[in-house]
Design an enzyme around this catalytic site. Structure first.
Site, PDB file in Angstrom:
ATOM      1  N   HIS A 131       0.855  -1.190   0.000  1.00 40.93           N
ATOM      2  CA  HIS A 131       0.000   0.000   0.000  1.00 40.93           C
ATOM      3  C   HIS A 131       0.887   1.235   0.000  1.00 40.93           C
ATOM      4  O   HIS A 131       2.095   1.143   0.211  1.00 40.93           O
ATOM      5  CB  HIS A 131      -0.966   0.002   1.184  1.00 40.93           C
ATOM      6  CG  HIS A 131      -0.334   0.041   2.543  1.00 40.93           C
ATOM      7  ND1 HIS A 131       0.488  -0.952   3.015  1.00 40.93           N
ATOM      8  CD2 HIS A 131      -0.396   0.967   3.537  1.00 40.93           C
ATOM      9  CE1 HIS A 131       0.884  -0.648   4.250  1.00 40.93           C
ATOM     10  NE2 HIS A 131       0.372   0.519   4.583  1.00 40.93           N
ATOM     11  N   HIS A 190       1.404   3.969   1.815  1.00 40.75           N
ATOM     12  CA  HIS A 190       1.926   4.739   2.940  1.00 40.75           C
ATOM     13  C   HIS A 190       3.450   4.790   2.895  1.00 40.75           C
ATOM     14  O   HIS A 190       4.114   3.814   2.528  1.00 40.75           O
ATOM     15  CB  HIS A 190       1.440   4.158   4.265  1.00 40.75           C
ATOM     16  CG  HIS A 190      -0.046   4.298   4.442  1.00 40.75           C
ATOM     17  ND1 HIS A 190      -0.765   3.547   5.341  1.00 40.75           N
ATOM     18  CD2 HIS A 190      -0.945   5.101   3.820  1.00 40.75           C
ATOM     19  CE1 HIS A 190      -2.040   3.886   5.277  1.00 40.75           C
ATOM     20  NE2 HIS A 190      -2.174   4.825   4.365  1.00 40.75           N
ATOM     21  N   ASP A 206       5.957   4.672   4.890  1.00 42.10           N
ATOM     22  CA  ASP A 206       6.851   3.730   5.553  1.00 42.10           C
ATOM     23  C   ASP A 206       6.962   2.399   4.804  1.00 42.10           C
ATOM     24  O   ASP A 206       7.841   1.588   5.096  1.00 42.10           O
ATOM     25  CB  ASP A 206       6.430   3.503   7.008  1.00 42.10           C
ATOM     26  CG  ASP A 206       4.996   3.018   7.154  1.00 42.10           C
ATOM     27  OD1 ASP A 206       4.118   3.535   6.440  1.00 42.10           O
ATOM     28  OD2 ASP A 206       4.745   2.124   7.991  1.00 42.10           O
ATOM     29  N   HIS A 207       6.101   2.194   3.810  1.00 39.46           N
ATOM     30  CA  HIS A 207       6.171   0.997   2.966  1.00 39.46           C
ATOM     31  C   HIS A 207       6.632   1.318   1.547  1.00 39.46           C
ATOM     32  O   HIS A 207       7.286   0.484   0.917  1.00 39.46           O
ATOM     33  CB  HIS A 207       4.804   0.309   2.907  1.00 39.46           C
ATOM     34  CG  HIS A 207       4.376  -0.260   4.210  1.00 39.46           C
ATOM     35  ND1 HIS A 207       4.442  -1.598   4.517  1.00 39.46           N
ATOM     36  CD2 HIS A 207       3.890   0.348   5.336  1.00 39.46           C
ATOM     37  CE1 HIS A 207       4.023  -1.791   5.762  1.00 39.46           C
ATOM     38  NE2 HIS A 207       3.680  -0.624   6.275  1.00 39.46           N
TER      39      HIS A 207
END
Length: 267
Positions: A73, A75, A77-78
């Site tokens: 996804h 976001h 941090d990913h």
């Protein structure tokens, strides 16, 4: 920086971005069959030079080239390091390319064949509208991104997040019968069925608490958080408020709560 071989197909590289929301840091996964000479990188994570070096080191340790990058996804941090795919000269895949620059669309139930294995995309909206879990066909392992964490529970990030969709996605993942869960944050989940049941029970208990707070006279999401999450570190209250809003929206859709501007009441 931690590099750990989890099974014969899976290596985890933990990014150095710990926080109350990311736990010990983002888990980047390298997937590939021994002898294939290739790996798929799932969730490269934050765009940190040290983390990129660790991911590349982990691939070299397996005598493997990086063959593709998949994002669970959008976001940061990913997906902040999604641009590494271009630097590596490989394909980048995500459910909603508009949210991950340069990505190719990866649809629900679509299968990717790379590095001697098959990954099946499982659309699991709830935490985020574009969220995917990834099922490794050869092992039954499921990479869960932020749908299920290795410790604690997931925030449903309203307004992009949706509580009804999240509960349905939990049921869908349970029906897959995964052998193990590899989460985007925290340790491996060795009891998928039990953990998924706990996640559903937790969300329904929070729903009950939100309804009770409305009946006790709380009218705003902030007031509800102060009551329901009183024992939770206040640094997490802004995120908790978004989950509360997601609960309230589901209750409104069900006719169990009413919205009056920024105030709410129970039926």
């Amino acid at each position: 920086m931690t590099i750990e071989r989890l099974d014969e197909l899976t290596t985890r590289v933990r990014a150095p971005n710990p926080s109350p929301m990311t736990l010990d840091g983002t888990n980047t996964y390298l997937l590939g069959a021994s002898g294939s000479g290739a790996v798929v990188v799932v969730d490269p994570g934050p765009d940190l030079p040290a983390h990129r070096r660790a991911v590349e080191q982990a691939a070299r340790a397996q005598d493997a080239e990086i063959a593709a990058v998949v994002i669970t996804h959008h976001h940061a941090d990913h997906a902040e390091a999604a641009g590494w795919a271009d630097a590596w000269g490989v394909e980048l895949h995500a459910f909603t390319p508009a949210l991950v620059d340069g990505a190719m669309p990866l649809q629900d139930a679509e299968r990717l064949s790379f590095a001697g294995l098959v990954l099946e995309a499982v659309h699991t909206p709830g935490h985020a509208s574009d969220h995917l879990c990834l099922l490794v066909a050869q092992s039954g392992a499921l990479l869960t991104g932020d749908h299920v964490l290795g410790r604690g529970t997931t925030v449903v990030l309203w307004p992009d997040g949706d509580m009804g969709a999240y509960l349905a996605s939990l049921d869908r993942v349970a029906a897959l019968g995964p052998t193990v869960l590899y989460p985007g944050h925290g340790p491996v989940v060795a009891d998928p069925a039990g953990t998924l049941e706990e996640y559903r029970a937790h969300r329904l208990e929070r729903e009950r608490q939100v309804v009770e707070a409305l009946r006790e006279g709380d009218e705003t999401s902030r007031e509800i958080v102060a009551r329901v999450y009183a024992a939770v570190d206040p640094v997490l209250h802004p995120a908790a408020e978004r989950s509360v809003r997601a609960h309230l929206e589901l209750l409104r859709q069900q006719g169990r709560a009413y919205r009056h501007g920024e105030r709410w009441s129970a039926r």
